[in-house]
Design a protein around this motif. Sequence first.
Motif, PDB file in Angstrom:
ATOM      1  N   UNK A  36       0.910  -1.298  -0.137  1.00  0.00           N
ATOM      2  CA  UNK A  36      -0.153  -0.062   0.097  1.00  0.00           C
ATOM      3  C   UNK A  36       0.824   1.161   0.098  1.00  0.00           C
ATOM      4  N   UNK A  37       0.621   2.290  -0.782  1.00  0.00           N
ATOM      5  CA  UNK A  37       1.157   3.434  -0.855  1.00  0.00           C
ATOM      6  C   UNK A  37       0.084   4.484   0.042  1.00  0.00           C
ATOM      7  N   UNK A  38       0.642   5.078   1.173  1.00  0.00           N
ATOM      8  CA  UNK A  38      -0.004   5.947   1.669  1.00  0.00           C
ATOM      9  C   UNK A  38       0.198   7.067   1.477  1.00  0.00           C
ATOM     10  N   UNK A  39      -0.679   8.368   1.199  1.00  0.00           N
ATOM     11  CA  UNK A  39      -0.592   9.844   1.238  1.00  0.00           C
ATOM     12  C   UNK A  39      -0.545  10.161   2.543  1.00  0.00           C
ATOM     13  N   UNK A  54      -5.649  -4.443   6.361  1.00  0.00           N
ATOM     14  CA  UNK A  54      -7.139  -4.277   6.884  1.00  0.00           C
ATOM     15  C   UNK A  54      -7.202  -2.785   6.570  1.00  0.00           C
ATOM     16  N   UNK A  55      -8.663  -2.683   5.668  1.00  0.00           N
ATOM     17  CA  UNK A  55      -9.165  -1.199   5.307  1.00  0.00           C
ATOM     18  C   UNK A  55     -10.295  -0.942   6.387  1.00  0.00           C
ATOM     19  N   UNK A  56     -10.036   0.124   7.290  1.00  0.00           N
ATOM     20  CA  UNK A  56     -11.230   0.481   8.150  1.00  0.00           C
ATOM     21  C   UNK A  56     -11.450   1.871   7.740  1.00  0.00           C
ATOM     22  N   UNK A  57     -12.871   2.117   6.941  1.00  0.00           N
ATOM     23  CA  UNK A  57     -13.328   3.407   6.374  1.00  0.00           C
ATOM     24  C   UNK A  57     -14.055   3.903   7.327  1.00  0.00           C
TER      25      UNK A  57
END
Length: 104
Positions: A36-39, A54-57
């Motif tokens: 994952x690339x995070x800005x 884990x994607x916690x939206x």
Amino acid sequence: KQWYQRRVAITAGGLFKKNGITSVHGTGTIVTPNQVIVKNADGGRTTITTKNILIATGSEVTPFPGIEVDEETIVSSTGALSLKEVPKSLTLIGAGVIGVELGS
């Protein structure tokens, strides 16, 4: 509401630490099944390579046609956490985590 939010944050933080989980905040793009690339908020970018993602939206109230959530008579899960007192009766629509907890 603030007490509940602090409690959730403390509990989640403790569970993350106990299980060796790193929390990263920002806008992410999954580039491979393990990367994952995070800005970041400061505009920088962080590349993370990991076994699990884990994607916690978070969540958002689902609107019902013709029913206005006014946060007084008809409240959302967020509004319910801000009630000044526990109501004598309460009708819940939905069976998400927050609804189940409010029902208890």
